[in-house]
Design a protein around this motif. Structure first.
Motif, PDB file in Angstrom:
ATOM      1  N   GLN A  72       0.827  -1.212   0.000  1.00  0.00           N
ATOM      2  CA  GLN A  72       0.000   0.000   0.000  1.00  0.00           C
ATOM      3  C   GLN A  72       0.857   1.256   0.000  1.00  0.00           C
ATOM      4  OE1 GLN A  72      -2.686  -0.295   3.317  1.00  0.00           O
ATOM      5  NE2 GLN A  72      -3.605  -2.199   2.603  1.00  0.00           N
ATOM      6  N   THR A  73       1.972   1.220   0.726  1.00  0.00           N
ATOM      7  CA  THR A  73       2.846   2.392   0.780  1.00  0.00           C
ATOM      8  C   THR A  73       3.482   2.665  -0.583  1.00  0.00           C
ATOM      9  OG1 THR A  73       3.339   1.891   3.090  1.00  0.00           O
ATOM     10  CG2 THR A  73       4.791   3.445   1.970  1.00  0.00           C
ATOM     11  N   ALA A  74       3.925   1.598  -1.265  1.00  0.00           N
ATOM     12  CA  ALA A  74       4.507   1.773  -2.597  1.00  0.00           C
ATOM     13  C   ALA A  74       3.474   2.342  -3.571  1.00  0.00           C
ATOM     14  CB  ALA A  74       5.044   0.442  -3.111  1.00  0.00           C
ATOM     15  N   SER A  75       2.233   1.871  -3.463  1.00  0.00           N
ATOM     16  CA  SER A  75       1.167   2.387  -4.320  1.00  0.00           C
ATOM     17  C   SER A  75       0.931   3.877  -4.051  1.00  0.00           C
ATOM     18  CB  SER A  75      -0.116   1.592  -4.074  1.00  0.00           C
ATOM     19  OG  SER A  75      -1.194   2.134  -4.800  1.00  0.00           O
ATOM     20  N   LEU A  76       0.978   4.257  -2.773  1.00  0.00           N
ATOM     21  CA  LEU A  76       0.790   5.656  -2.418  1.00  0.00           C
ATOM     22  C   LEU A  76       1.931   6.518  -2.958  1.00  0.00           C
ATOM     23  CD1 LEU A  76      -0.785   7.830  -0.881  1.00  0.00           C
ATOM     24  CD2 LEU A  76       0.524   7.213   1.158  1.00  0.00           C
ATOM     25  N   ILE A  77       3.162   6.009  -2.873  1.00  0.00           N
ATOM     26  CA  ILE A  77       4.315   6.745  -3.393  1.00  0.00           C
ATOM     27  C   ILE A  77       4.160   6.990  -4.888  1.00  0.00           C
ATOM     28  CG2 ILE A  77       6.783   6.576  -3.880  1.00  0.00           C
ATOM     29  CD1 ILE A  77       7.092   5.149  -1.210  1.00  0.00           C
ATOM     30  N   LEU A  78       3.755   5.951  -5.623  1.00  0.00           N
ATOM     31  CA  LEU A  78       3.563   6.099  -7.069  1.00  0.00           C
ATOM     32  C   LEU A  78       2.485   7.127  -7.378  1.00  0.00           C
ATOM     33  CD1 LEU A  78       3.786   2.368  -8.175  1.00  0.00           C
ATOM     34  CD2 LEU A  78       5.483   4.155  -8.556  1.00  0.00           C
ATOM     35  N   GLN A  79       1.418   7.092  -6.601  1.00  0.00           N
ATOM     36  CA  GLN A  79       0.335   8.062  -6.800  1.00  0.00           C
ATOM     37  C   GLN A  79       0.841   9.482  -6.563  1.00  0.00           C
ATOM     38  OE1 GLN A  79      -3.076   7.324  -4.295  1.00  0.00           O
ATOM     39  NE2 GLN A  79      -3.768   9.441  -4.461  1.00  0.00           N
ATOM     40  N   ARG A  80       1.628   9.671  -5.502  1.00  0.00           N
ATOM     41  CA  ARG A  80       2.151  10.996  -5.193  1.00  0.00           C
ATOM     42  C   ARG A  80       3.130  11.470  -6.277  1.00  0.00           C
ATOM     43  NH1 ARG A  80       1.605  11.659   0.539  1.00  0.00           N
ATOM     44  NH2 ARG A  80      -0.588  11.224   0.920  1.00  0.00           N
ATOM     45  N   LEU A  81       3.960  10.546  -6.768  1.00  0.00           N
ATOM     46  CA  LEU A  81       4.925  10.912  -7.810  1.00  0.00           C
ATOM     47  C   LEU A  81       4.210  11.311  -9.099  1.00  0.00           C
ATOM     48  CD1 LEU A  81       7.692   8.199  -7.274  1.00  0.00           C
ATOM     49  CD2 LEU A  81       7.869  10.650  -6.815  1.00  0.00           C
ATOM     50  N   ARG A  82       3.142  10.598  -9.435  1.00  0.00           N
ATOM     51  CA  ARG A  82       2.378  10.963 -10.633  1.00  0.00           C
ATOM     52  C   ARG A  82       1.759  12.354 -10.463  1.00  0.00           C
ATOM     53  NH1 ARG A  82       0.463   5.404 -10.159  1.00  0.00           N
ATOM     54  NH2 ARG A  82       1.580   4.088 -11.662  1.00  0.00           N
ATOM     55  N   GLU A  98      17.016  17.660 -16.377  1.00  0.00           N
ATOM     56  CA  GLU A  98      17.141  16.245 -16.718  1.00  0.00           C
ATOM     57  C   GLU A  98      15.995  15.475 -16.066  1.00  0.00           C
ATOM     58  OE1 GLU A  98      19.315  14.609 -18.649  1.00  0.00           O
ATOM     59  OE2 GLU A  98      20.093  16.546 -19.290  1.00  0.00           O
ATOM     60  N   PRO A  99      15.562  14.373 -16.698  1.00  0.00           N
ATOM     61  CA  PRO A  99      14.465  13.590 -16.120  1.00  0.00           C
ATOM     62  C   PRO A  99      14.829  13.119 -14.718  1.00  0.00           C
ATOM     63  CG  PRO A  99      14.954  12.882 -18.363  1.00  0.00           C
ATOM     64  CD  PRO A  99      16.035  13.831 -17.977  1.00  0.00           C
ATOM     65  N   ASP A 100      13.857  13.243 -13.798  1.00  0.00           N
ATOM     66  CA  ASP A 100      14.037  12.800 -12.412  1.00  0.00           C
ATOM     67  C   ASP A 100      13.856  11.286 -12.363  1.00  0.00           C
ATOM     68  OD1 ASP A 100      13.834  12.241  -9.721  1.00  0.00           O
ATOM     69  OD2 ASP A 100      12.897  14.186  -9.269  1.00  0.00           O
ATOM     70  N   PRO A 101      14.800  10.548 -11.768  1.00  0.00           N
ATOM     71  CA  PRO A 101      14.628   9.089 -11.656  1.00  0.00           C
ATOM     72  C   PRO A 101      13.323   8.721 -10.972  1.00  0.00           C
ATOM     73  CG  PRO A 101      16.856   9.733 -11.030  1.00  0.00           C
ATOM     74  CD  PRO A 101      16.088  10.995 -11.219  1.00  0.00           C
ATOM     75  N   GLU A 102      12.878   9.553  -9.982  1.00  0.00           N
ATOM     76  CA  GLU A 102      11.613   9.256  -9.312  1.00  0.00           C
ATOM     77  C   GLU A 102      10.444   9.371 -10.281  1.00  0.00           C
ATOM     78  OE1 GLU A 102      11.437  11.865  -6.031  1.00  0.00           O
ATOM     79  OE2 GLU A 102      12.702  10.615  -4.742  1.00  0.00           O
ATOM     80  N   MET A 103      10.549  10.357 -11.216  1.00  0.00           N
ATOM     81  CA  MET A 103       9.492  10.504 -12.212  1.00  0.00           C
ATOM     82  C   MET A 103       9.430   9.276 -13.111  1.00  0.00           C
ATOM     83  SD  MET A 103       8.220  13.454 -11.619  1.00  0.00           S
ATOM     84  CE  MET A 103       8.638  14.990 -10.796  1.00  0.00           C
ATOM     85  N   LEU A 139       8.787  -1.093  -9.026  1.00  0.00           N
ATOM     86  CA  LEU A 139       8.633  -1.209  -7.582  1.00  0.00           C
ATOM     87  C   LEU A 139       7.776  -2.413  -7.220  1.00  0.00           C
ATOM     88  CD1 LEU A 139       8.105   2.495  -6.458  1.00  0.00           C
ATOM     89  CD2 LEU A 139      10.152   1.084  -6.240  1.00  0.00           C
ATOM     90  N   ALA A 140       7.838  -3.431  -8.032  1.00  0.00           N
ATOM     91  CA  ALA A 140       6.979  -4.591  -7.808  1.00  0.00           C
ATOM     92  C   ALA A 140       7.368  -5.364  -6.573  1.00  0.00           C
ATOM     93  CB  ALA A 140       7.016  -5.514  -9.035  1.00  0.00           C
ATOM     94  N   ARG A 141       8.660  -5.429  -6.245  1.00  0.00           N
ATOM     95  CA  ARG A 141       9.104  -6.216  -5.099  1.00  0.00           C
ATOM     96  C   ARG A 141       8.895  -5.389  -3.836  1.00  0.00           C
ATOM     97  NH1 ARG A 141      14.785  -7.755  -5.145  1.00  0.00           N
ATOM     98  NH2 ARG A 141      14.176  -9.467  -3.804  1.00  0.00           N
ATOM     99  N   THR A 142       7.745  -5.545  -3.231  1.00  0.00           N
ATOM    100  CA  THR A 142       7.414  -4.731  -2.067  1.00  0.00           C
ATOM    101  C   THR A 142       7.341  -5.538  -0.792  1.00  0.00           C
ATOM    102  OG1 THR A 142       5.082  -5.031  -2.564  1.00  0.00           O
ATOM    103  CG2 THR A 142       6.157  -3.048  -3.426  1.00  0.00           C
ATOM    104  N   ASP A 143       7.682  -6.782  -0.832  1.00  0.00           N
ATOM    105  CA  ASP A 143       7.686  -7.573   0.394  1.00  0.00           C
ATOM    106  C   ASP A 143       8.795  -7.087   1.323  1.00  0.00           C
ATOM    107  OD1 ASP A 143       8.948 -10.241   1.803  1.00  0.00           O
ATOM    108  OD2 ASP A 143       6.764 -10.237   1.789  1.00  0.00           O
ATOM    109  N   ARG A 144       8.487  -6.919   2.600  1.00  0.00           N
ATOM    110  CA  ARG A 144       9.445  -6.356   3.552  1.00  0.00           C
ATOM    111  C   ARG A 144      10.726  -7.176   3.633  1.00  0.00           C
ATOM    112  NH1 ARG A 144       9.170  -2.643   7.563  1.00  0.00           N
ATOM    113  NH2 ARG A 144       6.986  -2.311   7.069  1.00  0.00           N
TER     114      ARG A 144
END
Length: 484
Positions: free
Chosen positions: A426-436, A457-462, A471-476
């Protein structure tokens, strides 16, 4: 005021990762975070039967696992009953971890209270907990101790962290380091804290907040007899600028000072060319003065006094149903849903963890908006979710135990220590939403810019936002492996 329907109550977003059973019960003063110099925290929890347990996450077999280990602090008798524990890192430029433990020794015909302060001055051992546990200053007390806490004070333009200890003698006792003798000594409290004199009862909880970019602070305390006091103090002149108090009916279990965004600010913003998450205050200089005071009682409803510097203790917001689950013993104010607005967490003897959401400022509350309750709830707090435990809740801490950038919620109950974690998915999904959202806002900003502006220059986060599979591997545990 009629509260929101039960259908609006959500579920706790945190899941339990581990539980460590204690050999004997603790109390509301028995949990302390231990900040590590490299970042993150460990936890110290003290039991009534004289044992202190250090809880941390360690990398074992390429995975991060919880470890609970007893620390052998010296000069604590086997028949001692620990009352309170606290720890802090010395203020810069000093170095070193300091641990304080109060306990009562059964001496047959009478009980003897003590304060032990542990600090290792040997170079290279300043943060080694096992070494620190062997370097003890033993102080016999002439009063029964209660809460032990630490506060950073400013004296002669230097910052220093001191211990404050409340006692049944209706006093707050101050312990300050003597650099020459390499030990802590009791100093007159009124020299640094003139607001903590002539107390009407013994203090059960004390909270002190230094106001940023100033020499002022706010000090709040709650007493056994229900008295609540708050003072606005100038540290340079040692003058109490303002003070307020109120008398409630029952013992005050906690008082906490905190800030929330005002109606004119947002906790999380994606509009215009500025995107920010500020957990303490919104934009604008005035919001730095918008301090609120949470007061929890053992027999009454918990309340929040809003904007105390402006309104004193006259503007009160009730936390609904906070008296329905037995006494509130612990409280925490922190942002657990990452919207930039802090939530109020209450732990009760009735085995419930309650989470309240402010309906003032910050990100819009979609559930309240959809239900049509938003106008009626404006300026109030609503019960967002609750979580049940198997035993009464005594204390809480919200700290980063795994050093992965996400804080864990430590909840100490009558039976042991629970560690609740955020879902990385859920946190990774939220990060992606915020970055978009950030990328979209920046694109609009660039489109409105004058022609000829050079693009960065393009931001790596973008790029990560455009490629969710990255960011598929989200298992702790997988994250722990990559960190290890």
């Amino acid at each position: 005021m009629e509260g929101p329907p039960s259908s609006l109550y959500g579920s706790c977003p945190l899941v339990e990762d581990s539980f460590s059973r204690l050999s004997s019960q603790s109390n509301m003063y028995g949990l302390s975070a231990v900040p590590k110099p490299e970042g993150g925290c460990d936890l110290l929890t003290a039991t009534l039967k004289g044992k202190v347990i250090c809880f941390r996450y360690q990398s074992l077999r390429q995975k991060i696992r919880p470890v609970a280990k007893e620390v052998q602090f010296t000069y604590i008798p086997v028949d001692a009953e620990i009352v309170s524990i606290d720890a802090f890192n010395k203020s810069a430029p000093k170095r070193g971890l300091v641990v304080g433990i109060t306990f009562i020794k059964d001496s047959g015909d009478k009980a003897s209270p003590f304060l032990n302060i542990y600090c290792d001055y040997e170079p290279g051992s300043e943060y080694n907990l096992d070494s620190i546990a062997q370097s003890c200053l033993n102080l016999e007390l002439q009063f029964t101790p209660f809460q032990l806490c630490h506060v950073e004070v400013q004296e002669r333009r230097q910052r220093e962290t001191v211990f404050l200890l409340s006692g049944h003698d209706h006093q707050i006792h101050l312990y300050k380091e003597n650099e020459t003798l390499h030990q802590f000594e009791e100093r007159p409290t009124e020299f640094l804290f003139p607001e903590l004199t002539d107390l009407p009862s013994h203090v059960l909880w004390l909270d002190v907040v230094n106001i940023p970019d100033s020499t002022r602070r706010l000090t709040a305390f709650g007493c056994q007899n229900g008295f609540v006091g708050i003072s606005h103090v100038d540290q340079d002149s040692k003058v109490v600028l303002q003070s307020w108090n109120i008398q409630q009916d029952g013992p005050i279990s906690t008082v906490l000072l905190f800030r929330l965004p005002t109606d004119s600010s947002e906790g999380y913003s994606t509009g215009g060319c500025r995107t920010s998450i500020d957990s303490d205050a919104g934009a604008g200089g005035d919001t730095l003065e918008d301090y609120n005071l949470l007061v929890t009682s053992t027999i009454e409803l918990s309340v929040v006094y809003r904007d105390v510097l402006k309104n004193g203790l006259n503007d009160q917001a009730i936390l609904p149903e906070s008296d329905q689950y037995d006494s509130v013993l612990c409280a925490l104010v922190t942002d657990v849903d990452f919207d930039g607005v802090k939530e109020v967490l209450l732990g009760t003897y009735g085995q419930e963890l309650l989470c309240y959401k402010s309906c003032t400022g910050g990100a819009p509350d979609p559930e309240a908006m959809e239900s049509g309750l938003a106008p009626r709830l404006q300026g109030e707090f609503r019960l967002l979710w609750r979580r049940s435990f198997q035993s009464p809740l005594l204390s809480m801490a919200y700290v980063d135990l795994t050093c992965d950038g996400l804080c864990e919620l430590a909840v100490e109950s009558l039976k042991g220590l629970h560690i609740l974690q955020h879902s990385l998915t859920q946190t990774a999904s939220l990060i992606l939403q915020r970055l978009r959202s950030r990328a979209s806002a920046l694109e609009k900003c660039l489109a409105q810019s004058p022609a000829g502006v050079e693009l960065a220059e393009p931001d790596p986060e973008m790029q990560a936002a455009e490629d969710p599979d990255g960011l598929a591997r989200t298992d702790r545990e997988e994250v722990a492996e990559s960190n290890g």
